[in-house]
Design a protein around this motif. Sequence first.
Motif, PDB file in Angstrom:
ATOM      1  N   GLY A   4       0.627  -1.084  -0.347  1.00  0.00           N
ATOM      2  CA  GLY A   4       0.109   0.276  -0.057  1.00  0.00           C
ATOM      3  C   GLY A   4       0.899   1.364   0.805  1.00  0.00           C
ATOM      4  N   GLU A   5       0.071   2.245   0.358  1.00  0.00           N
ATOM      5  CA  GLU A   5       0.647   3.981   0.539  1.00  0.00           C
ATOM      6  C   GLU A   5       2.305   3.205   1.246  1.00  0.00           C
ATOM      7  N   SER A   6       3.155   3.757   1.073  1.00  0.00           N
ATOM      8  CA  SER A   6       4.357   4.317   1.000  1.00  0.00           C
ATOM      9  C   SER A   6       5.487   5.973   0.737  1.00  0.00           C
ATOM     10  N   THR A   7       6.245   6.171   1.562  1.00  0.00           N
ATOM     11  CA  THR A   7       6.740   7.431   1.507  1.00  0.00           C
ATOM     12  C   THR A   7       7.892   6.858   0.829  1.00  0.00           C
ATOM     13  N   LEU A   8       8.385   7.485   0.736  1.00  0.00           N
ATOM     14  CA  LEU A   8       9.922   7.620   0.048  1.00  0.00           C
ATOM     15  C   LEU A   8      11.372   7.258   0.314  1.00  0.00           C
ATOM     16  N   GLN A   9      11.124   7.131   2.165  1.00  0.00           N
ATOM     17  CA  GLN A   9      11.735   7.208   2.566  1.00  0.00           C
ATOM     18  C   GLN A   9      11.366   5.478   2.944  1.00  0.00           C
ATOM     19  N   ARG A  24       0.474  10.981  -3.285  1.00  0.00           N
ATOM     20  CA  ARG A  24      -0.290  12.842  -2.272  1.00  0.00           C
ATOM     21  C   ARG A  24       0.067  12.739  -0.716  1.00  0.00           C
ATOM     22  N   GLY A  25       0.813  14.340  -1.340  1.00  0.00           N
ATOM     23  CA  GLY A  25       1.375  14.915   0.070  1.00  0.00           C
ATOM     24  C   GLY A  25       2.871  14.248  -0.581  1.00  0.00           C
TER      25      GLY A  25
END
Length: 80
Positions: free
Chosen positions: A39-44, A73-74
Amino acid sequence: MAEIAGRERPSAPISAPELPAQISSPRGKLVYLYLHCYGESTLQQLEQRLQMKKIALFAVCGKLEDAGVIGRRGDRYFLR
């Protein structure tokens, strides 16, 4: 569920999702499959879990975004 070496595993086979035709690079496929599974994940998060450099992830995610395969998204990336 079947058990192997103290770990449970699903009794039904797991099939991989069909990859969009727009994704040709191995790194792009890896990012797509990761987002599909987790699912959704940050670049980090992508950087740490996929063991890829941030500069490479910027390029890969940018191409996937341009192709309409993922969105942002953000600071979080997600599948479209």
